[in-house]
Design a protein around this motif. Structure first.
Motif, PDB file in Angstrom:
ATOM      1  N   ASN A   4       0.922  -1.068   0.045  1.00  0.00           N
ATOM      2  CA  ASN A   4       0.013   0.019   0.069  1.00  0.00           C
ATOM      3  C   ASN A   4       0.876   1.157   0.047  1.00  0.00           C
ATOM      4  O   ASN A   4       1.751   1.558   0.946  1.00  0.00           O
ATOM      5  N   ILE A   5       0.963   1.810  -1.128  1.00  0.00           N
ATOM      6  CA  ILE A   5       1.661   3.167  -1.210  1.00  0.00           C
ATOM      7  C   ILE A   5       0.840   4.254  -1.759  1.00  0.00           C
ATOM      8  O   ILE A   5       0.092   4.126  -2.793  1.00  0.00           O
ATOM      9  N   THR A   6       0.570   5.197  -0.799  1.00  0.00           N
ATOM     10  CA  THR A   6      -0.462   6.423  -1.340  1.00  0.00           C
ATOM     11  C   THR A   6       0.269   7.694  -1.156  1.00  0.00           C
ATOM     12  O   THR A   6       1.038   7.781  -0.163  1.00  0.00           O
ATOM     13  N   LEU A   7      -0.206   8.672  -1.899  1.00  0.00           N
ATOM     14  CA  LEU A   7       0.216   9.860  -1.639  1.00  0.00           C
ATOM     15  C   LEU A   7      -1.340  10.917  -1.701  1.00  0.00           C
ATOM     16  O   LEU A   7      -2.107  10.501  -2.731  1.00  0.00           O
ATOM     17  N   ASN A   8      -1.688  11.723  -0.792  1.00  0.00           N
ATOM     18  CA  ASN A   8      -2.833  12.514  -0.942  1.00  0.00           C
ATOM     19  C   ASN A   8      -2.323  13.848  -1.178  1.00  0.00           C
ATOM     20  O   ASN A   8      -1.447  14.453  -0.314  1.00  0.00           O
ATOM     21  N   PHE A   9      -2.975  14.559  -2.028  1.00  0.00           N
ATOM     22  CA  PHE A   9      -2.859  16.099  -2.305  1.00  0.00           C
ATOM     23  C   PHE A   9      -4.147  16.732  -2.088  1.00  0.00           C
ATOM     24  O   PHE A   9      -5.302  16.370  -2.816  1.00  0.00           O
ATOM     25  N   ARG A  10      -4.126  17.736  -1.168  1.00  0.00           N
ATOM     26  CA  ARG A  10      -5.600  18.402  -0.954  1.00  0.00           C
ATOM     27  C   ARG A  10      -5.099  19.790  -0.318  1.00  0.00           C
ATOM     28  O   ARG A  10      -4.319  19.738   0.456  1.00  0.00           O
ATOM     29  N   PRO A  11      -5.782  20.911  -0.613  1.00  0.00           N
ATOM     30  CA  PRO A  11      -5.582  22.051   0.096  1.00  0.00           C
ATOM     31  C   PRO A  11      -6.096  21.962   1.659  1.00  0.00           C
ATOM     32  O   PRO A  11      -7.046  20.815   1.825  1.00  0.00           O
ATOM     33  N   LEU A  12      -5.665  22.434   2.427  1.00  0.00           N
ATOM     34  CA  LEU A  12      -5.924  22.450   3.802  1.00  0.00           C
ATOM     35  C   LEU A  12      -7.094  23.452   4.440  1.00  0.00           C
ATOM     36  O   LEU A  12      -6.937  24.662   3.510  1.00  0.00           O
ATOM     37  N   SER A  13      -8.004  23.034   5.146  1.00  0.00           N
ATOM     38  CA  SER A  13      -8.741  23.870   5.534  1.00  0.00           C
ATOM     39  C   SER A  13      -8.343  25.146   6.755  1.00  0.00           C
ATOM     40  O   SER A  13      -7.221  24.883   7.010  1.00  0.00           O
ATOM     41  N   ALA A  14      -9.002  25.881   6.678  1.00  0.00           N
ATOM     42  CA  ALA A  14      -8.280  27.165   7.793  1.00  0.00           C
ATOM     43  C   ALA A  14      -7.943  26.625   9.012  1.00  0.00           C
ATOM     44  O   ALA A  14      -6.818  26.699   9.546  1.00  0.00           O
ATOM     45  N   GLU A  15      -8.816  25.508   9.496  1.00  0.00           N
ATOM     46  CA  GLU A  15      -8.282  24.846  10.890  1.00  0.00           C
ATOM     47  C   GLU A  15      -7.027  24.125  10.713  1.00  0.00           C
ATOM     48  O   GLU A  15      -6.460  24.229  11.697  1.00  0.00           O
ATOM     49  N   GLU A  16      -6.927  23.434   9.750  1.00  0.00           N
ATOM     50  CA  GLU A  16      -5.888  22.582   9.610  1.00  0.00           C
ATOM     51  C   GLU A  16      -4.719  23.181   9.216  1.00  0.00           C
ATOM     52  O   GLU A  16      -3.519  22.787   9.787  1.00  0.00           O
ATOM     53  N   SER A  17      -4.555  24.514   8.664  1.00  0.00           N
ATOM     54  CA  SER A  17      -3.323  25.275   8.529  1.00  0.00           C
ATOM     55  C   SER A  17      -2.935  26.133   9.384  1.00  0.00           C
ATOM     56  O   SER A  17      -1.941  26.769   9.507  1.00  0.00           O
ATOM     57  N   ILE A  18      -3.501  26.153  10.661  1.00  0.00           N
ATOM     58  CA  ILE A  18      -3.184  26.846  11.918  1.00  0.00           C
ATOM     59  C   ILE A  18      -2.045  25.951  12.459  1.00  0.00           C
ATOM     60  O   ILE A  18      -2.256  24.876  12.964  1.00  0.00           O
ATOM     61  N   ASP A  19      -1.015  26.544  12.863  1.00  0.00           N
ATOM     62  CA  ASP A  19       0.334  25.874  13.437  1.00  0.00           C
ATOM     63  C   ASP A  19      -0.058  25.994  14.948  1.00  0.00           C
ATOM     64  O   ASP A  19      -0.037  26.731  15.649  1.00  0.00           O
TER      65      ASP A  19
END
Length: 86
Positions: free
Chosen positions: A71-86
């Motif tokens: 199982n080799i996977t790569l996922n690409f998607r924009p982050l939501s505002a909540e996910e992008s907060i460090d």
């Protein structure tokens, strides 16, 4: 892009082996858009990682001698505002 292409090829190879639809090494090379020598190198790398791959001359295909998960996977998607907060 080469890295992503390589992962896609490995996943395609796994599916072909799993369903015993690789064909001969030369046919497999054409399906994966690789040279035959590169196919042999890729198969050897998988065997080093304990993939139980064999070739049937009778059926002209590679196959797994026992169930095998890869199982080799790569996922690409924009982050939501909540996910992008460090």
């Amino acid at each position: 892009m080469k890295f992503i292409e390589q992962i896609e090829r490995i996943n395609r190879l796994h599916e072909l082996i799993k369903f015993r639809r690789t064909g001969t090494p030369q046919e497999l090379a054409r399906r994966l858009d690789l040279s035959t020598s590169m196919v042999f190198k890729l198969l050897e790398e998988l065997k080093v990682k304990e993939a139980p791959i064999e070739y049937s001359r009778e059926f002209r295909t590679y196959y797994y001698t026992q169930p095998f998960l890869m199982n080799i996977t790569l996922n690409f998607r924009p982050l939501s505002a909540e996910e992008s907060i460090d």
